[in-house]
Design a protein around this motif. Structure first.
Motif, PDB file in Angstrom:
ATOM      1  N   VAL A   1       0.841  -1.203   0.000  1.00  0.00           N
ATOM      2  CA  VAL A   1       0.000   0.000   0.000  1.00  0.00           C
ATOM      3  C   VAL A   1       0.876   1.253   0.000  1.00  0.00           C
ATOM      4  CG1 VAL A   1      -1.660   1.324   1.337  1.00  0.00           C
ATOM      5  CG2 VAL A   1      -1.895  -1.133   1.183  1.00  0.00           C
TER       6      VAL A   1
ATOM      7  N   LEU B   1       0.718   4.216  -2.583  1.00  0.00           N
ATOM      8  CA  LEU B   1       0.369   5.520  -2.050  1.00  0.00           C
ATOM      9  C   LEU B   1       1.379   6.556  -2.512  1.00  0.00           C
ATOM     10  CD1 LEU B   1      -1.973   6.173  -0.325  1.00  0.00           C
ATOM     11  CD2 LEU B   1      -0.522   6.072   1.670  1.00  0.00           C
TER      12      LEU B   1
ATOM     13  N   GLY C   1       4.471   7.461   2.641  1.00  0.00           N
ATOM     14  CA  GLY C   1       3.012   7.368   2.716  1.00  0.00           C
ATOM     15  C   GLY C   1       2.497   7.360   4.137  1.00  0.00           C
TER      16      GLY C   1
ATOM     17  N   TYR D   1      -0.287  16.853  10.040  1.00  0.00           N
ATOM     18  CA  TYR D   1      -1.521  17.220   9.341  1.00  0.00           C
ATOM     19  C   TYR D   1      -1.634  18.734   9.208  1.00  0.00           C
ATOM     20  CZ  TYR D   1      -3.566  12.504   9.313  1.00  0.00           C
ATOM     21  OH  TYR D   1      -3.828  11.182   9.066  1.00  0.00           O
TER      22      TYR D   1
ATOM     23  N   LEU E   1      -2.618  18.606   1.611  1.00  0.00           N
ATOM     24  CA  LEU E   1      -3.344  17.369   1.883  1.00  0.00           C
ATOM     25  C   LEU E   1      -4.712  17.296   1.187  1.00  0.00           C
ATOM     26  CD1 LEU E   1      -2.538  16.780   5.658  1.00  0.00           C
ATOM     27  CD2 LEU E   1      -1.465  15.766   3.646  1.00  0.00           C
ATOM     28  N   TYR E   2      -5.307  18.467   0.900  1.00  0.00           N
ATOM     29  CA  TYR E   2      -6.647  18.446   0.291  1.00  0.00           C
ATOM     30  C   TYR E   2      -6.708  17.606  -0.982  1.00  0.00           C
ATOM     31  CZ  TYR E   2      -8.398  21.696   3.751  1.00  0.00           C
ATOM     32  OH  TYR E   2      -8.789  22.243   4.928  1.00  0.00           O
TER      33      TYR E   2
ATOM     34  N   PHE F   1      -6.385  13.796  -0.112  1.00  0.00           N
ATOM     35  CA  PHE F   1      -7.578  13.190   0.489  1.00  0.00           C
ATOM     36  C   PHE F   1      -8.706  13.086  -0.532  1.00  0.00           C
ATOM     37  CE2 PHE F   1      -6.268  14.619   5.024  1.00  0.00           C
ATOM     38  CZ  PHE F   1      -5.336  13.603   5.039  1.00  0.00           C
TER      39      PHE F   1
ATOM     40  N   ILE G   1      -7.971   9.996  -2.525  1.00  0.00           N
ATOM     41  CA  ILE G   1      -8.147   8.720  -1.818  1.00  0.00           C
ATOM     42  C   ILE G   1      -9.594   8.492  -1.405  1.00  0.00           C
ATOM     43  CG2 ILE G   1      -7.469   7.361   0.209  1.00  0.00           C
ATOM     44  CD1 ILE G   1      -4.798   8.853   0.194  1.00  0.00           C
ATOM     45  N   HIS G   2     -10.217   9.544  -0.841  1.00  0.00           N
ATOM     46  CA  HIS G   2     -11.547   9.356  -0.241  1.00  0.00           C
ATOM     47  C   HIS G   2     -12.670  10.055  -1.009  1.00  0.00           C
ATOM     48  CE1 HIS G   2      -9.758   7.599   3.377  1.00  0.00           C
ATOM     49  NE2 HIS G   2      -8.887   8.585   3.367  1.00  0.00           N
TER      50      HIS G   2
ATOM     51  N   ASN H   1     -13.246  13.016  -0.633  1.00  0.00           N
ATOM     52  CA  ASN H   1     -13.770  13.943   0.369  1.00  0.00           C
ATOM     53  C   ASN H   1     -12.635  14.593   1.144  1.00  0.00           C
ATOM     54  OD1 ASN H   1     -16.657  14.259   0.858  1.00  0.00           O
ATOM     55  ND2 ASN H   1     -16.647  12.029   0.852  1.00  0.00           N
ATOM     56  N   THR H   2     -12.925  15.736   1.731  1.00  0.00           N
ATOM     57  CA  THR H   2     -11.884  16.381   2.525  1.00  0.00           C
ATOM     58  C   THR H   2     -12.398  16.811   3.894  1.00  0.00           C
ATOM     59  OG1 THR H   2     -12.405  18.485   1.478  1.00  0.00           O
ATOM     60  CG2 THR H   2     -10.557  17.255   0.555  1.00  0.00           C
ATOM     61  N   LYS H   3     -13.601  16.363   4.243  1.00  0.00           N
ATOM     62  CA  LYS H   3     -14.112  16.775   5.555  1.00  0.00           C
ATOM     63  C   LYS H   3     -14.721  15.601   6.313  1.00  0.00           C
ATOM     64  CE  LYS H   3     -16.290  20.474   8.031  1.00  0.00           C
ATOM     65  NZ  LYS H   3     -15.453  20.125   9.177  1.00  0.00           N
ATOM     66  N   HIS H   4     -14.284  15.482   7.571  1.00  0.00           N
ATOM     67  CA  HIS H   4     -14.814  14.433   8.444  1.00  0.00           C
ATOM     68  C   HIS H   4     -16.217  14.810   8.904  1.00  0.00           C
ATOM     69  CE1 HIS H   4     -14.966  11.361  11.511  1.00  0.00           C
ATOM     70  NE2 HIS H   4     -15.076  12.253  12.480  1.00  0.00           N
ATOM     71  N   VAL H   5     -17.155  13.889   8.759  1.00  0.00           N
ATOM     72  CA  VAL H   5     -18.516  14.158   9.223  1.00  0.00           C
ATOM     73  C   VAL H   5     -18.961  13.102  10.229  1.00  0.00           C
ATOM     74  CG1 VAL H   5     -19.264  15.406   7.156  1.00  0.00           C
ATOM     75  CG2 VAL H   5     -19.470  12.924   7.224  1.00  0.00           C
ATOM     76  N   GLY H   6     -18.006  12.277  10.666  1.00  0.00           N
ATOM     77  CA  GLY H   6     -18.350  11.179  11.566  1.00  0.00           C
ATOM     78  C   GLY H   6     -18.236  11.567  13.029  1.00  0.00           C
TER      79      GLY H   6
ATOM     80  N   THR I   1     -11.501  19.250  11.128  1.00  0.00           N
ATOM     81  CA  THR I   1     -11.750  19.033   9.703  1.00  0.00           C
ATOM     82  C   THR I   1     -11.525  17.584   9.300  1.00  0.00           C
ATOM     83  OG1 THR I   1     -10.939  21.254   9.311  1.00  0.00           O
ATOM     84  CG2 THR I   1     -11.135  19.833   7.397  1.00  0.00           C
TER      85      THR I   1
ATOM     86  N   LEU J   1     -13.127   8.786   5.068  1.00  0.00           N
ATOM     87  CA  LEU J   1     -13.319  10.220   5.292  1.00  0.00           C
ATOM     88  C   LEU J   1     -14.521  10.729   4.497  1.00  0.00           C
ATOM     89  CD1 LEU J   1     -11.995  12.860   6.513  1.00  0.00           C
ATOM     90  CD2 LEU J   1     -10.798  13.094   4.342  1.00  0.00           C
TER      91      LEU J   1
ATOM     92  N   GLU K   1     -19.819   7.071  10.382  1.00  0.00           N
ATOM     93  CA  GLU K   1     -19.565   5.650  10.630  1.00  0.00           C
ATOM     94  C   GLU K   1     -20.761   4.776  10.221  1.00  0.00           C
ATOM     95  OE1 GLU K   1     -18.827   8.087  12.606  1.00  0.00           O
ATOM     96  OE2 GLU K   1     -16.744   7.876  13.261  1.00  0.00           O
TER      97      GLU K   1
END
Lengths: 170, 328
Positions: free
Chosen positions: A47, A51, A88, A96, A103-104, A107, A110-111, A113-118, B138, B207, B211
């Motif tokens: 990985v 990466l 990586g 961070y 990093l934007y 991310f 990879i995802h 997305n760039t914002k955590h909503v969890g 963020t 991300l 969850e």
């Protein structure tokens, strides 16, 4: 078959790795397998390596890079951005922040997305929860204004003000 | 459903904010993290954990823990001090100084992902109360690798898919679900081979989704695969009953009478028998029993079962003996 490592004892540990359809095999005797940690296995398909490949093109090729570019270094652990691209892996939590702007795009790749909503940790969470609520209300406010529901908009506006006051107090 | 879903697993990656991540850690830092976490875990009243420092464990015991899926190969090959706390039911393990300072893992048999998530979440809350987590407004939970940032969550199922494999559908399925942000791996996770038609599927994205959504997504795709596997088994039974019965009974026969068997061969045969049970072909053995066997036939587990170290040749003989005993 003899062990690929020592060439002396018979190979009894057969290890196959398949990543993205590429198969790598290794045949070892028990002694050499143990020395190698049994499962530890060098492969160009880890990985980390992929990466590093993903990270590279986002910042232009070596040729394009101006030679006077200052190397970004993390104030926390001393990791350079080059090192991060190569391994990586982040060196510490402060990386961070140190590499923040770069990093934007990573991310997003990879995802998507760039914002955590969890989950928000409860200990540090209240402020974050309020800010998230304000963001949500602002969207609702815009919709209300668009729909010319001014009474509702005023209500939402007051709620936002209240939450902002609470945030300032914290 | 458990004829398809062998295990359900939740993993949360967490780090401390005041210590360098594992790539930049020395043994002193590593020891510090282990001590801190050990202290916090010991204060937990709900679960009873046993604590092991990996370097102090005999090689065989380390391998047993890997084969029980309680620790990862990466924890064992860690260049710095590493440890693990395992609850007495062996459902929960907290790995310390793997790729991240903390890897909270909950593993249940069958389709119990929701229960695994609830446990993991509860332990995470407890640890967070006492430890300074690396968290950013963020980016969420800050992890060593950018592929885990955000929720740090990996939800995975170990699926037994013999019929889909036999009918040659797996390549296509893997290609499709990979596009939906789902990763497919082998028996021992990342980089391992698919043996015994056991596939591990899990979320890739951590991300930008809460969850619950991540878990719901993995469940939804898993449910569709379960349905496809069931259809495939029906198809095999209806269209090729003679072939399938022969395959299942031959494998059952070898398992019952073999005197010398490797773990890879055993896994393949167990896979056939497991499918045969779910199809109603074999009635004298239960899926539960076969799943016990699935674990016990692994190289270190065999040695652990008989309580001594063995050469590979000796293991193959003892493995055959153990299989006969359990199937009898």
């Amino acid at each position: 078959m003899l062990c690929e490592n020592c060439g002396k004892r018979p190979a009894t540990v057969h290890y196959t790795q398949i990543i993205n359809g590429v198969k790598t095999e290794m045949h070892l005797c028990e002694v050499c397998a143990k020395q190698k940690g049994t499962i530890e296995f060098d492969t160009p398909f880890s990985v980390t390596n992929f990466l590093a490949g993903i990270l590279e093109p986002a910042f232009g090729s070596q040729v394009m890079k101006p030679s006077f570019e200052i190397q970004i270094t993390c104030k926390g652990c001393g990791m350079t951005f080059e090192e991060f691209k190569r391994t990586g892996r982040f060196g510490c939590a402060m990386c961070y922040n140190s590499f923040s702007e770069k990093l934007y795009p990573i991310f997003r790749r990879i995802h998507g997305n760039t914002k955590h909503v969890g989950k928000i940790p409860t200990k540090m969470g209240e402020n974050i929860a309020i800010k998230r609520e304000i963001d949500k209300l602002k969207i609702e406010l815009n919709i209300a204004i668009k729909n010319e529901e001014f009474e509702k908009a005023a209500e939402i506006r007051d709620k936002i003000r209240e939450l902002e006051k609470k945030l300032a107090r914290e | 459903m458990d004829e398809v879903v062998v295990t359900s697993r939740i993993r949360l990656a967490r780090n401390l904010s005041d210590v360098p991540f594992t790539i930049k850690m020395n043994d002193y830092d590593a020891g510090l993290v282990i001590d801190k976490v050990r202290d916090v875990i010991s204060r937990n009243k709900q679960y009873k954990f046993d604590f092991y420092e990996i370097r102090k464990l005999p090689l065989l015991k380390r391998q047993v823990l890997i084969e029980k899926h309680l620790i990862s190969p990466a924890l064992v090959s860690s260049k710095i001090k590493s440890a693990v706390a395992i609850d007495q039911n062996e459902n929960i393990s907290i790995m310390i100084n793997e790729e991240d300072h903390l890897r909270i893992q909950v593993l249940y048999r069958g389709q119990n992902i929701q229960m695994a998530w609830e446990d993991a979440n509860r332990i995470d809350d407890f640890l967070e109360e006492h430890l300074p987590y690396a968290y950013d407004e963020t980016w969420g939970y800050l992890t060593s690798c950018p592929t885990n940032v955000g929720t740090g969550l990996r939800a995975s199922f170990m699926l037994h898919l013999p019929a889909l494999t036999l009918l040659g559908y797996m390549k296509e399925i893997i290609e499709t679900i990979t596009k939906l942000g789902i990763a497919v791996r082998g028996f021992y996770g990342e980089g391992s081979e698919v043996v015994g038609n056991l596939y591990q599927i899990s979320n890739q994205i951590t991300l930008g989704q809460p969850e619950e959504d991540i878990i719901a997504n993995v469940i939804s795709i898993t449910n569709q695969i379960i349905e496809q596997e069931r259809q495939a088994r029906l198809k095999l039974l209806n269209e090729n009953r003679a072939f399938i019965e022969d395959k299942v009974y031959r494998s059952f026969g070898i398992l019952k009478y073999a005197r010398n068997i490797s773990s890879n061969e055993a896994l393949k045969l167990i896979s056939d028998v497991r499918m045969g049970i779910s199809m109603g072909i074999i009635k004298e053995v239960t899926i539960d029993k076969i799943d016990v066997l699935l674990n016990l036939i692994q190289p270190a587990m065999i040695q652990d079962y008989f309580g001594r170290e063995m050469t590979p040749e000796e293991r193959d003989i003892k493995r055959a003996e153990l299989i006969r005993k359990i199937l009898d």
